[in-house]
Design a protein around this motif. Structure first.
Motif, short mmCIF file in Angstrom:
data_model
loop_
_atom_site.label_atom_id
_atom_site.label_comp_id
_atom_site.label_asym_id
_atom_site.label_seq_id
_atom_site.Cartn_x
_atom_site.Cartn_y
_atom_site.Cartn_z
N GLY A 226 -15.30 -4.22 -28.95
CA GLY A 226 -15.19 -5.38 -29.83
C GLY A 226 -15.00 -4.91 -31.25
N LEU A 304 -16.29 -7.20 -23.32
CA LEU A 304 -15.61 -7.49 -24.59
C LEU A 304 -16.45 -8.48 -25.38
N ASP A 316 -9.03 -9.26 -32.43
CA ASP A 316 -9.60 -9.77 -31.18
C ASP A 316 -8.49 -9.99 -30.15
N LEU A 319 -7.28 -6.86 -28.64
CA LEU A 319 -8.22 -6.33 -27.65
C LEU A 319 -8.02 -7.01 -26.30
N VAL A 328 -12.92 -7.32 -16.71
CA VAL A 328 -13.48 -7.65 -18.02
C VAL A 328 -14.44 -8.84 -17.91
#
Length: 457
Positions: A226, A304, A316, A319, A328
């Motif tokens: 993050g 995450l 963000d 990512l 995830v």
């Protein structure tokens, strides 16, 4: 075979230290340095007696000890075994070991006690390997699975499969020995197919537990990623129930990768707290960010973390793109603060993957996160009725190769290939399964496997 000795307790200070001996001279050798009410040669097997260890050269009493005497064949190694229990100081236990070696014992190689148990027929190779799994188990479920393998559950299943293949091969021999009967070949092919189908189904059932078993054995490599200051280190500390990572309001506090093993509902996680991923001019932080990106490629699960109190940023969204093809779980943290992020957009970017809301500051949402982790990798729950998993990488590879050989045999039968040709694939499967239990394994591999054990085991 000679007599071996080693320290069987961890190095350092402790209440008790144990020097273990195994071999034909274990009892007689220990008796030469032992003083008690009677000789160790006279005591009953599987008893423990009090006495003193004496240095024959100086006549000094080195230690007060409790000595366990176990006579062959009812021992772990199927040899005479002696365990000298002394005080756990570093100097004390080393002095006793050196004294034992001076009397003629040889320092054991890593895993040599377990190796002797295997070579003497006390356990098979799968049980021997499970001993290390038992030592390294990080959860109750992993330990239970290892205990069942030490008891020989996997070995018995493998032996049953090998026996089924052997029965099929016997039918091939009948076909070769009695070719004058017209219906023998047809009957043999039918029998071969039945046995091959049976073995194929059984191996498939064993392999169906491989993914979960490997997780239980090795842990699930889990990267926490993050932007800076979203709560990654707080998440690590919460799951570990310990302050392992420094938590501040200053972005970029975590500069390097921090690792910690935790138990989440029976699933061992190797948690990796990474540096916050962002563009930075700070040289040290930049190195940490690069390591974080590398962790993305190696991790089996990504946590995450997003900040509920900030709008979604371009970083963000990048990512989300970076983890598009990975397992995830999205964690929306800081729900104790006003919501400033776009929940609909997060759900859209998540593409059906779990989104968990948390306030790590107030310990909220952790139960839901743990449930999501367990459900992701153990859809039917971490518990199995028999707690039996195939977890060893070597076993999994051999089972997959054996399954491929069975597939080839079935294809040969279906295409009408001569039974003596089909026999080759069946024989190969039989040999591959034998490598799991050690029935068809070479000496080099045995030495390599046992070299991974610790001394005294």
């Amino acid at each position: 075979m000679d007599t071996i000795a080693a320290i069987s307790t961890p190095a350092g200070e402790g209440a008790i230290g144990i020097v273990r001996l195994s071999g034909p001279q274990a009892i007689q050798l220990t008796d030469t340095i032992y003083q008690g009410k009677k000789s160790l040669r006279e005591v009953d097997s599987h008893t423990i007696v009090y006495g003193k260890i004496v240095d024959n050269d100086s006549k000094d009493h080195l230690e007060e000890v409790m000595v366990s005497v176990m006579r062959a064949p009812k021992t772990f190694t199927r040899e005479d075994v002696v365990e000298i229990n002394c005080h756990g100081g570093v100097v004390s236990i080393q002095r006793i070991l050196q004294l034992v070696l001076r009397q003629g014992a040889r320092l054991a190689e890593p895993g040599e006690f377990t190796k002797r148990a295997f070579l003497n027929g006390r356990i098979d190779l799968s049980q021997a390997e499970a001993v290390m799994d038992l030592i390294r188990a990080k959860t109750d479920q992993a330990m239970t699975s290892a205990v069942h393998q030490v008891e020989g559950r996997l070995g018995r299943q493998i032996q049953q499969l090998r026996q089924t293949i052997l029965e099929a091969l016997a039918q091939v021999e009948v076909n070769i020995d009695y070719p004058e009967y017209d219906d023998v070949e047809e009957m043999t092919q039918q029998t071969l197919r039945q046995h091959a189908d049976q073995v194929q189904a059984a191996i498939g059932e064993l392999l169906s537990t491989a993914a979960q078993g490997k997780i239980l054995r090795e842990g699930l490599k889990t990267a926490i990623i993050g932007r800076p200051n979203v709560g990654k280190s707080s998440l690590l500390n919460s799951l570990a129930q310990d302050t392992r990572a420094i938590v501040t309001d200053v972005p970029g506090t975590t500069r390097d990768v921090i690792e910690e093993y935790v138990n989440v509902r029976g699933v061992p996680l190797k948690l990796i707290d990474t540096a916050g991923i962002r563009e930075t001019e700070d040289l040290v932080e930049k190195i940490g960010v690069e390591r974080s990106r590398q962790m993305l490629k190696e991790a089996e699960l990504i946590l995450l973390v997003l900040n509920n109190n900030e709008p979604l940023s371009q970083e963000d969204e990048l990512l989300f793109e970076a983890v598009a093809d990975l397992e995830v779980i999205i964690i929306l943290n800081k729900t104790d603060l006003p919501t400033k992020t776009d929940r609909e957009k997060i759900n859209l970017l998540a593409s059906g993957r779990p989104v968990i809301t948390t306030s790590l500051l107030q310990d909220e949402g952790l139960d839901e996160l743990e449930a999501a982790i367990a459900a992701l990798f153990f859809e039917q729950g971490v518990e199995r009725a028999d707690s039996s998993y195939v977890s060893n990488t070597r076993h999994i590879a051999l089972l997959e190769q054996a399954l491929q050989s069975i597939h080839s045999a079935i294809e040969g039968i279906d295409t009408g290939m001569p039974v003596d040709i089909v026999q080759i694939d069946m024989q190969k499967a039989w040999e591959l399964l034998g490598e799991i239990t050690g029935d068809t394994v070479g000496e080099t591999l045995i030495d390599q496997l046992f070299s991974q054990f610790c001394l005294g085991k």
